[in-house]
Design a protein around this motif. Structure first.
Motif, short mmCIF file in Angstrom:
data_model
loop_
_atom_site.label_atom_id
_atom_site.label_comp_id
_atom_site.label_asym_id
_atom_site.label_seq_id
_atom_site.Cartn_x
_atom_site.Cartn_y
_atom_site.Cartn_z
N ASP A 194 20.99 -8.55 -10.22
CA ASP A 194 20.67 -7.36 -11.00
C ASP A 194 19.79 -6.39 -10.23
O ASP A 194 19.95 -5.16 -10.31
CB ASP A 194 19.98 -7.77 -12.30
CG ASP A 194 20.90 -8.55 -13.21
OD1 ASP A 194 22.13 -8.43 -13.03
OD2 ASP A 194 20.40 -9.28 -14.08
N GLU A 195 18.84 -6.91 -9.47
CA GLU A 195 17.95 -6.06 -8.69
C GLU A 195 18.72 -5.33 -7.58
O GLU A 195 18.50 -4.14 -7.31
CB GLU A 195 16.82 -6.90 -8.09
CG GLU A 195 15.72 -6.08 -7.43
CD GLU A 195 14.93 -5.28 -8.44
OE1 GLU A 195 14.36 -4.25 -8.05
OE2 GLU A 195 14.89 -5.68 -9.63
N GLU A 196 19.64 -6.04 -6.94
CA GLU A 196 20.44 -5.42 -5.88
C GLU A 196 21.44 -4.41 -6.44
O GLU A 196 21.76 -3.41 -5.80
CB GLU A 196 21.18 -6.51 -5.10
CG GLU A 196 20.26 -7.40 -4.27
CD GLU A 196 21.03 -8.53 -3.61
OE1 GLU A 196 22.17 -8.80 -4.05
OE2 GLU A 196 20.49 -9.13 -2.65
N LYS A 197 21.97 -4.69 -7.63
CA LYS A 197 22.94 -3.76 -8.24
C LYS A 197 22.32 -2.39 -8.47
O LYS A 197 22.97 -1.36 -8.29
CB LYS A 197 23.44 -4.33 -9.57
CG LYS A 197 24.43 -5.47 -9.41
CD LYS A 197 24.93 -5.95 -10.77
CE LYS A 197 25.93 -7.08 -10.59
NZ LYS A 197 26.44 -7.59 -11.89
N LYS A 198 21.04 -2.38 -8.87
CA LYS A 198 20.38 -1.10 -9.10
C LYS A 198 20.31 -0.27 -7.83
O LYS A 198 20.58 0.93 -7.82
CB LYS A 198 18.98 -1.35 -9.66
CG LYS A 198 18.24 -0.08 -10.03
CD LYS A 198 16.89 -0.41 -10.65
CE LYS A 198 16.15 0.86 -11.04
NZ LYS A 198 14.82 0.56 -11.64
N SER A 199 19.98 -0.92 -6.73
CA SER A 199 19.90 -0.22 -5.44
C SER A 199 21.28 0.23 -4.97
O SER A 199 21.45 1.34 -4.45
CB SER A 199 19.26 -1.15 -4.41
OG SER A 199 19.25 -0.54 -3.13
#
Length: 352
Positions: free
Chosen positions: A315-320
């Motif tokens: 989820d954190e990488e998807k935002k970036s």
């Protein structure tokens, strides 16, 4: 009296519809065409198509109000369709073909009003793009109407307002070193006001060498004058340097010793450095378009890679990754906006 009324009453709808159609066509013509004399054929084209459609619709409406039986009405409509089809068939090589060609020219837009075009044996500047023909003004100031079918079936060379290549050719003897020729011809092109001039050796003939000097003319409205001035400056430069021009053909039969080799003497003067090549100058727009397309394709490929990573990212990488995709899409919008602005600028230059 009743007999007269009975005889006339079936024709009342026909007369009323005929009057109505005539009034509508007259009013439409007055509203869309005759009240706008300032419009040229190019801007009148969609209005003329509208009037043509209204005319066909009016004929059909009148036919439907004929006081005849349904079977006879069907026959009349079939006959009307046959007549229209026959008119189109018989005029397909002239009027209808020119009409369709004019429509095609407006879809493809190979040239605009004000552009210099060379088609077949005709060269001139576009004055109007009509419904059936294209009107150009030639070098002799004559207005020539070229059928649109001729424009479609022949290659068209277009000189846009963004700039044109102006060139001239001449032949000089083998006794003149090509570096001297480069210097003379480049000086002539610069005096003529051409940008990014370059010289090409076209042919090593039996008796002479054929050169061509070219340059970019920014103001294409002075195309004819620039061509003439370039020839004048080339004559002044070559003759002023004491050299003979061999064009179109000149056989040198001077008596020389048998063991003498006709080779130009080495020159100390270095030729003027040329930073532009012919391909860079002539195909600059094509090169720019190719670079833009390559850059856009690279951005699209990058978006696909990011979208594949989204499926396996946290989820954190998807935002970036989503932020990166949005940034790339903004770059694509900037590409499209720059292309639209360049088209608008070219249109404004053509109108000016």
């Amino acid at each position: 009296m009743n007999n007269i009324i009975g005889f006339i009453s079936p024709f009342v709808p026909l007369v009323a519809m005929t009057v109505f159609v005539i009034v509508v066509l007259w009013g439409s013509h007055k509203l869309f065409i005759s009240s706008h004399p300032e419009l040229g054929n190019e801007k009148l084209f969609p209005r003329q198509l509208l009037m043509l459609g209204l005319t066909f619709a009016g004929i059909l409406a009148i036919a439907l109000t004929l006081p005849v039986k349904e079977s006879s009405l069907n026959q009349i409509l079939a006959l009307l369709g046959l007549v229209i089809s026959g008119i189109i068939a018989f005029s397909s090589s002239t009027i209808f073909a020119n009409l369709m060609s004019g429509f095609m020219l407006r879809v493809t837009k190979p040239f605009k009003t004000g552009d210099f075009i060379d088609v077949g044996e005709h060269f001139g500047r576009v004055v109007e793009r009509g419904l059936l023909d294209t009107e150009i003004q030639t070098e002799s100031r004559e207005l020539v109407a070229i059928p649109n079918t001729f424009m479609i079936t022949h290659p068209i060379s277009v000189t846009h307002s963004s700039g044109a290549i102006v060139s001239t050719t001449l032949s000089l003897g083998y006794d003149i070193h090509h570096s001297k020729v480069d210097t003379m011809l480049l000086d002539a092109a610069e005096k003529c006001g051409l940008e990014d001039p370059f010289v090409q050796v076209l042919e090593l003939g039996n008796y002479s060498i054929t050169y061509r000097v070219s340059g970019v003319l920014a103001d294409v409205k002075s195309l004819l004058t620039a061509r003439s001035n370039l020839c004048r400056y080339v004559l002044d430069s070559v003759h002023g340097s004491g050299f003979e021009i061999m064009s179109p053909s000149f056989m040198n039969q001077r008596k020389v010793p048998d063991d003498l080799k006709v080779i130009p003497a080495n020159v100390i003067q270095k030729p003027k450095e040329v930073t532009q090549t012919a391909e860079d100058v002539v195909f600059d727009l094509a090169e720019k378009a190719e670079q833009i397309e390559n850059n856009k394709q690279q951005l699209l490929d990058t978006i696909e890679e990011y979208e594949e990573k989204l499926e396996i990212s946290s989820d954190e990488e998807k935002k970036s990754i989503k932020q990166s995709i949005d940034d790339i899409r903004e770059q694509l919008k900037a590409f499209k906006k720059s292309e639209k602005d360049s088209d608008t600028d070219e249109s404004v230059n053509n109108k000016s």
